[in-house]
Write a protein that holds these residues in place. Structure first.
Motif, PDB file in Angstrom:
ATOM      1  N   ASP A 106      34.645  -8.600 -23.788  1.00 17.74           N
ATOM      2  CA  ASP A 106      33.653  -9.371 -23.053  1.00 17.74           C
ATOM      3  C   ASP A 106      32.545  -8.480 -22.499  1.00 17.74           C
ATOM      4  O   ASP A 106      31.902  -8.824 -21.534  1.00 17.74           O
ATOM      5  N   GLU A 107      32.350  -7.322 -23.093  1.00 18.47           N
ATOM      6  CA  GLU A 107      31.368  -6.385 -22.577  1.00 18.47           C
ATOM      7  C   GLU A 107      29.955  -6.736 -23.020  1.00 18.47           C
ATOM      8  O   GLU A 107      29.738  -7.293 -24.081  1.00 18.47           O
ATOM      9  N   GLN A 108      29.039  -6.357 -22.172  1.00 19.48           N
ATOM     10  CA  GLN A 108      27.619  -6.423 -22.482  1.00 19.48           C
ATOM     11  C   GLN A 108      27.138  -4.977 -22.524  1.00 19.48           C
ATOM     12  O   GLN A 108      27.505  -4.180 -21.676  1.00 19.48           O
ATOM     13  N   ALA A 109      26.331  -4.633 -23.492  1.00 19.65           N
ATOM     14  CA  ALA A 109      25.765  -3.293 -23.589  1.00 19.65           C
ATOM     15  C   ALA A 109      24.270  -3.398 -23.347  1.00 19.65           C
ATOM     16  O   ALA A 109      23.662  -4.426 -23.641  1.00 19.65           O
ATOM     17  N   GLY A 110      23.690  -2.340 -22.809  1.00 22.53           N
ATOM     18  CA  GLY A 110      22.261  -2.408 -22.569  1.00 22.53           C
ATOM     19  C   GLY A 110      21.667  -1.104 -22.114  1.00 22.53           C
ATOM     20  O   GLY A 110      22.357  -0.099 -21.954  1.00 22.53           O
ATOM     21  N   THR A 111      20.371  -1.142 -21.920  1.00 20.11           N
ATOM     22  CA  THR A 111      19.616   0.001 -21.424  1.00 20.11           C
ATOM     23  C   THR A 111      19.018  -0.379 -20.084  1.00 20.11           C
ATOM     24  O   THR A 111      18.371  -1.416 -19.952  1.00 20.11           O
ATOM     25  N   PHE A 112      19.251   0.479 -19.091  1.00 18.51           N
ATOM     26  CA  PHE A 112      18.724   0.279 -17.742  1.00 18.51           C
ATOM     27  C   PHE A 112      17.651   1.339 -17.518  1.00 18.51           C
ATOM     28  O   PHE A 112      17.891   2.527 -17.720  1.00 18.51           O
ATOM     29  N   THR A 113      16.452   0.909 -17.100  1.00 22.97           N
ATOM     30  CA  THR A 113      15.324   1.823 -16.920  1.00 22.97           C
ATOM     31  C   THR A 113      14.692   1.619 -15.548  1.00 22.97           C
ATOM     32  O   THR A 113      14.484   0.489 -15.121  1.00 22.97           O
ATOM     33  N   ILE A 114      14.384   2.716 -14.873  1.00 22.34           N
ATOM     34  CA  ILE A 114      13.612   2.684 -13.620  1.00 22.34           C
ATOM     35  C   ILE A 114      12.255   3.307 -13.922  1.00 22.34           C
ATOM     36  O   ILE A 114      12.174   4.390 -14.509  1.00 22.34           O
ATOM     37  N   ASP A 115      11.177   2.601 -13.529  1.00 25.32           N
ATOM     38  CA  ASP A 115       9.821   3.079 -13.751  1.00 25.32           C
ATOM     39  C   ASP A 115       9.126   3.314 -12.416  1.00 25.32           C
ATOM     40  O   ASP A 115       9.234   2.496 -11.499  1.00 25.32           O
ATOM     41  N   ILE A 116       8.399   4.434 -12.332  1.00 23.34           N
ATOM     42  CA  ILE A 116       7.598   4.773 -11.151  1.00 23.34           C
ATOM     43  C   ILE A 116       6.127   4.718 -11.562  1.00 23.34           C
ATOM     44  O   ILE A 116       5.731   5.322 -12.562  1.00 23.34           O
ATOM     45  N   VAL A 117       5.323   3.988 -10.772  1.00 19.21           N
ATOM     46  CA  VAL A 117       3.907   3.796 -11.056  1.00 19.21           C
ATOM     47  C   VAL A 117       3.089   4.399  -9.928  1.00 19.21           C
ATOM     48  O   VAL A 117       3.346   4.122  -8.750  1.00 19.21           O
ATOM     49  N   ASP A 118       2.104   5.226 -10.263  1.00 18.68           N
ATOM     50  CA  ASP A 118       1.166   5.773  -9.287  1.00 18.68           C
ATOM     51  C   ASP A 118       0.239   4.635  -8.881  1.00 18.68           C
ATOM     52  O   ASP A 118      -0.501   4.095  -9.708  1.00 18.68           O
ATOM     53  N   ALA A 119       0.268   4.241  -7.608  1.00 16.10           N
ATOM     54  CA  ALA A 119      -0.503   3.088  -7.142  1.00 16.10           C
ATOM     55  C   ALA A 119      -2.010   3.344  -7.229  1.00 16.10           C
ATOM     56  O   ALA A 119      -2.769   2.440  -7.569  1.00 16.10           O
ATOM     57  N   ALA A 120      -2.459   4.559  -6.947  1.00 13.28           N
ATOM     58  CA  ALA A 120      -3.889   4.864  -6.970  1.00 13.28           C
ATOM     59  C   ALA A 120      -4.457   4.752  -8.382  1.00 13.28           C
ATOM     60  O   ALA A 120      -5.572   4.266  -8.579  1.00 13.28           O
ATOM     61  N   LYS A 139       0.807  -1.226   0.000  1.00 11.09           N
ATOM     62  CA  LYS A 139       0.000   0.000   0.000  1.00 11.09           C
ATOM     63  C   LYS A 139       0.842   1.279   0.000  1.00 11.09           C
ATOM     64  O   LYS A 139       0.527   2.251   0.684  1.00 11.09           O
ATOM     65  N   GLY A 140       1.892   1.284  -0.800  1.00 14.83           N
ATOM     66  CA  GLY A 140       2.674   2.501  -0.975  1.00 14.83           C
ATOM     67  C   GLY A 140       1.962   3.461  -1.912  1.00 14.83           C
ATOM     68  O   GLY A 140       1.098   3.058  -2.697  1.00 14.83           O
ATOM     69  N   ASP A 141       2.295   4.730  -1.819  1.00 14.75           N
ATOM     70  CA  ASP A 141       1.714   5.721  -2.723  1.00 14.75           C
ATOM     71  C   ASP A 141       2.124   5.435  -4.175  1.00 14.75           C
ATOM     72  O   ASP A 141       1.348   5.639  -5.097  1.00 14.75           O
ATOM     73  N   CYS A 142       3.350   4.977  -4.325  1.00 16.14           N
ATOM     74  CA  CYS A 142       3.875   4.662  -5.650  1.00 16.14           C
ATOM     75  C   CYS A 142       4.619   3.334  -5.601  1.00 16.14           C
ATOM     76  O   CYS A 142       5.062   2.905  -4.542  1.00 16.14           O
ATOM     77  N   ARG A 143       4.715   2.711  -6.765  1.00 13.14           N
ATOM     78  CA  ARG A 143       5.467   1.464  -6.894  1.00 13.14           C
ATOM     79  C   ARG A 143       6.647   1.726  -7.817  1.00 13.14           C
ATOM     80  O   ARG A 143       6.572   2.550  -8.711  1.00 13.14           O
ATOM     81  N   VAL A 144       7.709   0.988  -7.584  1.00  9.97           N
ATOM     82  CA  VAL A 144       8.910   1.168  -8.395  1.00  9.97           C
ATOM     83  C   VAL A 144       9.386  -0.188  -8.906  1.00  9.97           C
ATOM     84  O   VAL A 144       9.272  -1.197  -8.211  1.00  9.97           O
ATOM     85  N   THR A 145       9.873  -0.194 -10.134  1.00 13.69           N
ATOM     86  CA  THR A 145      10.427  -1.391 -10.739  1.00 13.69           C
ATOM     87  C   THR A 145      11.505  -0.969 -11.733  1.00 13.69           C
ATOM     88  O   THR A 145      11.743   0.226 -11.913  1.00 13.69           O
ATOM     89  N   TYR A 146      12.125  -1.939 -12.359  1.00 17.24           N
ATOM     90  CA  TYR A 146      13.169  -1.631 -13.321  1.00 17.24           C
ATOM     91  C   TYR A 146      13.091  -2.596 -14.495  1.00 17.24           C
ATOM     92  O   TYR A 146      12.459  -3.650 -14.416  1.00 17.24           O
ATOM     93  N   VAL A 147      13.737  -2.222 -15.585  1.00 16.48           N
ATOM     94  CA  VAL A 147      13.888  -3.089 -16.756  1.00 16.48           C
ATOM     95  C   VAL A 147      15.351  -2.990 -17.178  1.00 16.48           C
ATOM     96  O   VAL A 147      15.921  -1.892 -17.237  1.00 16.48           O
ATOM     97  N   LEU A 148      15.950  -4.136 -17.452  1.00  9.05           N
ATOM     98  CA  LEU A 148      17.333  -4.174 -17.939  1.00  9.05           C
ATOM     99  C   LEU A 148      17.352  -4.987 -19.217  1.00  9.05           C
ATOM    100  O   LEU A 148      17.046  -6.176 -19.212  1.00  9.05           O
ATOM    101  N   ASP A 149      17.670  -4.324 -20.315  1.00  7.60           N
ATOM    102  CA  ASP A 149      17.758  -4.982 -21.619  1.00  7.60           C
ATOM    103  C   ASP A 149      19.234  -5.039 -22.001  1.00  7.60           C
ATOM    104  O   ASP A 149      19.836  -4.012 -22.302  1.00  7.60           O
TER     105      ASP A 149
END
Length: 181
Positions: free
Chosen positions: A124-138, A78-88
């Motif tokens: 031996d490198e890996q390249a990618g996009t790192f994203t943090i997403d914030i979601v309004d719980a209400a 029951k947080g005001d917002c939720r947070v998650t991430y995506v790593l491609d």
């Protein structure tokens, strides 16, 4: 009389330096809902459907710690917002050999040169996009997203890599105002 061989070490040095140049650090890209950010005072983690990987555990720990430093509270539900991430992440292709040819003229005649760039060593490198997403719980709607392109040692982030990319992205997320707004 000078020969073309006297400038060969200089040419070789320039070619080697050109092959070793690094790319500039990537900028953080931010996208926000048109309605603006909600009044988030507390955050909860939005888990994925799969068991938490080592990367997810490291990223979650870093995100929550940095949000606390910004004045937000961490709650388990029951947080005001939720947070998650995506790593491609994908494997970065190896550099290919290159050849350059140049010609020029001046008061002493015409001259030319050939340069060769050879990639040395294994990448031996890996390249990618790192994203943090914030979601309004209400509203159950995404309201903020921050992403960065980066390179990693492996597809699984280590603690230092997780700390660095999370810090770079969340520096663009606003601190919580002292009065709770």
């Amino acid at each position: 009389m000078r020969t073309g061989l006297s400038s060969s070490p200089l040419l070789l040095g320039v070619v080697l330096l050109a092959g070793c140049t690094a790319t500039a650090p990537s900028k953080v890209r931010v996208d926000m809902a048109e309605s603006g950010l909600p009044n988030c005072q507390s955050f909860e983690w939005l888990p994925t459907a799969q068991p938490a990987s080592l990367t997810e555990q490291r990223v979650k720990s870093e995100i929550m710690a940095q949000l606390k430093q910004k004045g937000y509270a961490e709650v388990t539900e029951k947080g005001d917002c939720r947070v998650t991430y995506v790593l491609d992440v994908h494997e970065r292709p190896r550099n290919k050999p290159r050849v350059g040819v140049g010609a020029g003229g001046g008061s002493r005649g015409i001259g030319g040169g050939i340069g060769v760039s050879l990639p040395i060593g294994k990448r031996d490198e890996q390249a990618g996009t790192f994203t943090i997403d914030i979601v309004d719980a209400a509203k159950n709607a995404q309201v903020w997203s921050g992403s960065i392109d980066a390179t990693f040692a492996k597809a699984e982030l280590n603690e230092d890599e997780a700390r660095e990319v999370v810090a770079r992205v969340l520096e663009k997320y606003p601190d919580r105002a002292p009065n709770g707004r």
